[in-house]
Every structure is written in structure tokens, then in C-alpha cells.
Motif scaffolding. Structure first.
Motif, mmCIF file in Angstrom:
data_model
loop_
_atom_site.group_PDB
_atom_site.id
_atom_site.type_symbol
_atom_site.label_atom_id
_atom_site.label_comp_id
_atom_site.label_asym_id
_atom_site.label_seq_id
_atom_site.Cartn_x
_atom_site.Cartn_y
_atom_site.Cartn_z
ATOM 1 N N ILE A 9 61.779 34.430 77.725
ATOM 2 C CA ILE A 9 61.639 34.793 76.374
ATOM 3 C C ILE A 9 62.188 33.447 75.675
ATOM 4 C CG2 ILE A 9 62.628 36.130 74.295
ATOM 5 C CD1 ILE A 9 62.467 38.653 76.109
ATOM 6 N N LYS A 10 63.227 33.136 76.104
ATOM 7 C CA LYS A 10 63.867 31.887 75.590
ATOM 8 C C LYS A 10 62.980 30.552 75.658
ATOM 9 C CE LYS A 10 68.189 28.873 75.460
ATOM 10 N NZ LYS A 10 69.278 28.309 76.021
ATOM 11 N N LYS A 11 62.506 30.275 76.540
ATOM 12 C CA LYS A 11 61.564 29.165 76.743
ATOM 13 C C LYS A 11 60.154 29.438 75.949
ATOM 14 C CE LYS A 11 62.768 28.208 81.440
ATOM 15 N NZ LYS A 11 62.496 28.241 82.968
ATOM 16 N N GLN A 12 59.743 30.763 75.773
ATOM 17 C CA GLN A 12 58.685 30.954 75.113
ATOM 18 C C GLN A 12 58.817 30.686 73.566
ATOM 19 O OE1 GLN A 12 57.487 35.007 76.280
ATOM 20 N NE2 GLN A 12 55.762 33.945 77.583
ATOM 21 N N SER A 13 60.031 31.100 73.112
ATOM 22 C CA SER A 13 60.546 31.145 71.757
ATOM 23 C C SER A 13 60.631 29.482 71.538
ATOM 24 C CB SER A 13 61.586 31.615 71.492
ATOM 25 O OG SER A 13 62.243 31.376 70.246
ATOM 26 N N GLU A 14 61.027 28.704 72.536
ATOM 27 C CA GLU A 14 61.015 27.212 72.302
ATOM 28 C C GLU A 14 59.742 26.708 72.112
ATOM 29 O OE1 GLU A 14 63.464 25.980 75.521
ATOM 30 O OE2 GLU A 14 65.152 26.335 74.584
ATOM 31 N N LEU A 15 58.799 27.175 72.791
ATOM 32 C CA LEU A 15 57.577 26.679 72.767
ATOM 33 C C LEU A 15 56.858 26.928 71.655
ATOM 34 C CD1 LEU A 15 56.241 27.438 76.460
ATOM 35 C CD2 LEU A 15 56.568 25.293 75.707
ATOM 36 N N VAL A 16 57.137 28.100 70.986
ATOM 37 C CA VAL A 16 56.428 28.914 69.580
ATOM 38 C C VAL A 16 56.999 27.762 68.693
ATOM 39 C CG1 VAL A 16 56.374 30.748 68.124
ATOM 40 C CG2 VAL A 16 55.795 30.964 70.350
ATOM 41 N N ASN A 17 58.082 27.792 68.752
ATOM 42 C CA ASN A 17 58.702 26.786 67.504
ATOM 43 C C ASN A 17 58.440 25.346 67.710
ATOM 44 O OD1 ASN A 17 60.370 28.686 66.711
ATOM 45 N ND2 ASN A 17 62.088 28.334 67.880
ATOM 46 N N GLY A 18 58.164 24.879 68.923
ATOM 47 C CA GLY A 18 57.665 23.423 69.128
ATOM 48 C C GLY A 18 56.241 23.355 68.665
ATOM 49 N N ILE A 19 55.149 24.675 69.072
ATOM 50 C CA ILE A 19 53.796 24.358 68.251
ATOM 51 C C ILE A 19 54.116 24.491 66.953
ATOM 52 C CG2 ILE A 19 51.916 25.980 68.220
ATOM 53 C CD1 ILE A 19 52.410 26.728 71.281
ATOM 54 N N TYR A 20 54.885 25.239 66.202
ATOM 55 C CA TYR A 20 54.874 25.584 64.914
ATOM 56 C C TYR A 20 55.481 23.984 64.158
ATOM 57 C CZ TYR A 20 57.131 26.473 60.192
ATOM 58 O OH TYR A 20 57.430 26.287 59.173
ATOM 59 N N SER A 21 56.208 23.445 64.963
ATOM 60 C CA SER A 21 56.782 22.027 64.245
ATOM 61 C C SER A 21 55.536 20.934 64.500
ATOM 62 C CB SER A 21 57.888 21.677 65.412
ATOM 63 O OG SER A 21 58.218 20.400 64.896
ATOM 64 N N ASP A 22 54.709 21.005 65.626
ATOM 65 C CA ASP A 22 53.629 20.245 65.844
ATOM 66 C C ASP A 22 52.703 20.390 64.575
ATOM 67 O OD1 ASP A 22 54.858 18.896 67.953
ATOM 68 O OD2 ASP A 22 53.582 20.155 69.340
ATOM 69 N N GLU A 23 52.418 21.716 64.449
ATOM 70 C CA GLU A 23 51.200 22.004 63.491
ATOM 71 C C GLU A 23 51.704 21.655 61.960
ATOM 72 O OE1 GLU A 23 50.895 26.356 64.054
ATOM 73 O OE2 GLU A 23 49.145 25.735 65.792
ATOM 74 N N LYS A 24 53.052 21.872 61.900
ATOM 75 C CA LYS A 24 53.689 21.483 60.396
ATOM 76 C C LYS A 24 53.646 19.901 60.360
ATOM 77 C CE LYS A 24 55.865 22.363 56.911
ATOM 78 N NZ LYS A 24 55.289 23.380 55.768
ATOM 79 N N VAL A 25 53.956 19.113 61.372
ATOM 80 C CA VAL A 25 53.589 17.656 61.304
ATOM 81 C C VAL A 25 52.310 17.341 61.057
ATOM 82 C CG1 VAL A 25 53.805 15.537 62.653
ATOM 83 C CG2 VAL A 25 55.679 17.135 62.766
ATOM 84 N N LEU A 26 51.223 18.081 61.761
ATOM 85 C CA LEU A 26 49.809 17.600 61.326
ATOM 86 C C LEU A 26 49.343 17.955 59.968
ATOM 87 C CD1 LEU A 26 48.246 19.319 64.536
ATOM 88 C CD2 LEU A 26 48.367 16.831 64.024
ATOM 89 N N SER A 27 50.119 19.088 59.470
ATOM 90 C CA SER A 27 49.567 19.539 58.267
ATOM 91 C C SER A 27 50.484 18.597 57.126
ATOM 92 C CB SER A 27 50.244 20.904 57.921
ATOM 93 O OG SER A 27 50.136 21.290 56.483
ATOM 94 N N ILE A 28 51.676 18.182 57.356
ATOM 95 C CA ILE A 28 52.296 17.189 56.621
ATOM 96 C C ILE A 28 51.344 15.839 56.515
ATOM 97 C CG2 ILE A 28 54.199 15.756 56.380
ATOM 98 C CD1 ILE A 28 55.935 17.956 57.333
ATOM 99 N N PHE A 29 50.850 15.369 57.404
ATOM 100 C CA PHE A 29 50.403 13.947 57.540
ATOM 101 C C PHE A 29 48.852 14.249 56.925
ATOM 102 C CE2 PHE A 29 53.865 12.741 59.870
ATOM 103 C CZ PHE A 29 54.178 11.505 59.104
ATOM 104 N N GLN A 30 48.281 15.280 57.043
ATOM 105 C CA GLN A 30 46.973 15.653 56.547
ATOM 106 C C GLN A 30 47.073 15.632 54.999
ATOM 107 O OE1 GLN A 30 44.315 15.947 58.131
ATOM 108 N NE2 GLN A 30 42.998 16.199 56.105
ATOM 109 N N ASP A 31 48.140 16.297 54.494
ATOM 110 C CA ASP A 31 48.695 16.278 53.132
ATOM 111 C C ASP A 31 48.722 14.830 52.414
ATOM 112 O OD1 ASP A 31 48.148 18.975 52.747
ATOM 113 O OD2 ASP A 31 50.537 19.122 53.344
ATOM 114 N N VAL A 32 49.453 14.025 53.408
ATOM 115 C CA VAL A 32 49.548 12.628 52.878
ATOM 116 C C VAL A 32 48.210 11.819 52.887
ATOM 117 C CG1 VAL A 32 50.506 10.304 53.995
ATOM 118 C CG2 VAL A 32 51.988 12.445 54.035
#
Length: 255
Positions: free
Chosen positions: A31-54
Motif C-alpha cells: 500500500i505504501k509503495k502504491q501510494s508513493e506511485l500514485v503521488n508520483g503520477i500526480y506530481s508528474d501530471e501536475k508538472v505537465l499541466s504547469i508547463f502546458q499552462d506556461v
């Protein structure tokens, strides 16, 4: 026998407890590893969204510049500053999101400098148009400069986007693999638990029957001993009674 039975019961409880604790710890780690992966995916998607906004905000800022140069309407200048705020907010969000240090400060500062250079080029173009509308040669130079900056920015963000998309894909596959492993492990655990539970139940039933038979035999033996003791006591009482009579009879004859 009863002592062995009690030891078996304690051992069974210990084994089952260890199994459950092991499975619980393993499940928590998954569960901890999956949570870390979910957070990582969220972070990556957020970065994509941020630079798309840029990119969108930079394009809109460039459109506002052109709109002002063509129409000289001040609302385009207001729009430009709004888009600048959007870009600055996006950079701040990116710096905040980069808490893991995936991108070093030098890279972020370099990218921020290129973006600032692009925005400054647009602002200079607007300022020149405000003060000297007929200076076309400078506008052309600034346009070329802004175009080159935009190409560099687009290439950097495109490369980052590719890396992030690959990262998201890898993390997604890793999550699927962890889910499959967790599912398989659960089936194995249930199978092992059922086998152990069945074995322990069989042994407990076997020992219970042995103890029951032992108790029955012990009870039967005690009854036999008690019955034999009663018979012996009865015979002794009869013998004593007979001896007493003989003694009494001898005493009578002597008189």
C-alpha cells in the motif's frame, strides 16, 4: 497428554498470529509503495499541466503583443500582464512541486531566465509601440528574438513532457505489477492459511479424541478400582465378623 495438547494450542495461536502479522506488514508495504506511485503520477501530471499552462500563457502574451501593435487597444496590454502573472504563478508552483529535488536549482533558474527573457522581449515590444509606434525595425528584431526564445522554451518543455509521460507510464506499469503481486500473494496466503488451519484442526481433533479416550479409560479404571476396593472391604468385614464370633464362642466355652 493434556500438557502436549495445551502446547499445541499455544503453538497454533502463535503460528496464526505470525502469519497474520507477516501478511499485514507485507500488505502495508505494498500500500505504501502504491501510494508513493500514485503521488508520483500526480506530481508528474501536475508538472505537465504547469508547463502546458506556461506555453499557453506565453502564446497568449505574444498574441496580446500583436493585438496591441495592430489595434493599439490598451486591453491587450492588460491581458499581457495577466498572462505574465499566470506564467510567474506556474513557475512558483513548479518550484514548490519540485520538493523531491528531481530538477536541480540551476536547471530551474536557467529555464526561468529563458522564460523571463521571452516575456521581457514581449514587454519591450509593447513599450516601444507605446512610445514610438513607427519603429518597425526594432519590432522585427524583438519578434525574431522572442521567436528564438520560444523555440528553446518549447523544446525544453517538450523534452520534459516526454520524460514525464514516460515516467507516468513506468509508474502505472509498476503499480499494475504491484497489484498483481499483491493479489497473487493474497491467494497464496489464503491457501497456506487454509492448509495450516486444516492441519491444526485435524491434530486438535485427533488429540481431543485421544484425551477423551484416555479420560474414559481412566474413569473406567477408577471405577474398577473402587469396585474391587468395595469387594475387598466387604470380604474383610465378613472375615472380621466371623473372627469376632469365633472369639466370642471360645470365650463362652471357657466360662
Amino acid at each position: 497428554m493434556k500438557k502436549n495438547y495445551k502446547i499445541l494450542q499455544i503453538a497454533s495461536i502463535v503460528i496464526i498470529t505470525i502469519l497474520f502479522l507477516s501478511y499485514s506488514l507485507y500488505t502495508l508495504s505494498i500500500i505504501k509503495k502504491q501510494s508513493e506511485l500514485v503521488n508520483g503520477i500526480y506530481s508528474d501530471e501536475k508538472v505537465l499541466s504547469i508547463f502546458q499552462d506556461v506555453l499557453v500563457s506565453l502564446k497568449n502574451a505574444e498574441s496580446a503583443r500583436r493585438g496591441y501593435i495592430i489595434t493599439h487597444e490598451k486591453e491587450y496590454v492588460t491581458s499581457y500582464y495577466s498572462y505574465v502573472d499566470n506564467v510567474e504563478d506556474a513557475i512558483i508552483n513548479f518550484r514548490t512541486l519540485n520538493f523531491s529535488g528531481e530538477y536541480n536549482k540551476q536547471f530551474i533558474d536557467s529555464l526561468t531566465e529563458i522564460i523571463s527573457k521571452k516575456l521581457q522581449s514581449i514587454k519591450s515590444s509593447i513599450d516601444i509601440e507605446l512610445n514610438n509606434p513607427s519603429n518597425d525595425s526594432v519590432q522585427v528584431a524583438l519578434t525574431n528574438e522572442g521567436r528564438q526564445s520560444m523555440i528553446v522554451i518549447r523544446d525544453i518543455i517538450q523534452q520534459m513532457s516526454i520524460e514525464k509521460q514516460q515516467s507516468i507510464y513506468v509508474k502505472y506499469l509498476t503499480g499494475e505489477k504491484l497489484t498483481a503481486i499483491a493479489t497473487t500473494t493474497t491467494y497464496y496466503f489464503l491457501a497456506i492459511f487454509l492448509v495450516i488451519a486444516a492441519s491444526i484442526t485435524t491434530i486438535i481433533v485427533y488429540y481431543s479424541k485421544l484425551i477423551y479416550r484416555y479420560d474414559e479409560k481412566l474413569s473406567h479404571d477408577l471405577n474398577e478400582i473402587r469396585l474391587n476396593a468395595m469387594k475387598t472391604i466387604s470380604k474383610l468385614e465378613k472375615t472380621n465378623e466371623q473372627l469376632r464370633r469365633e472369639v466370642d464362642a471360645k470365650a463362652e466355652r471357657k466360662k
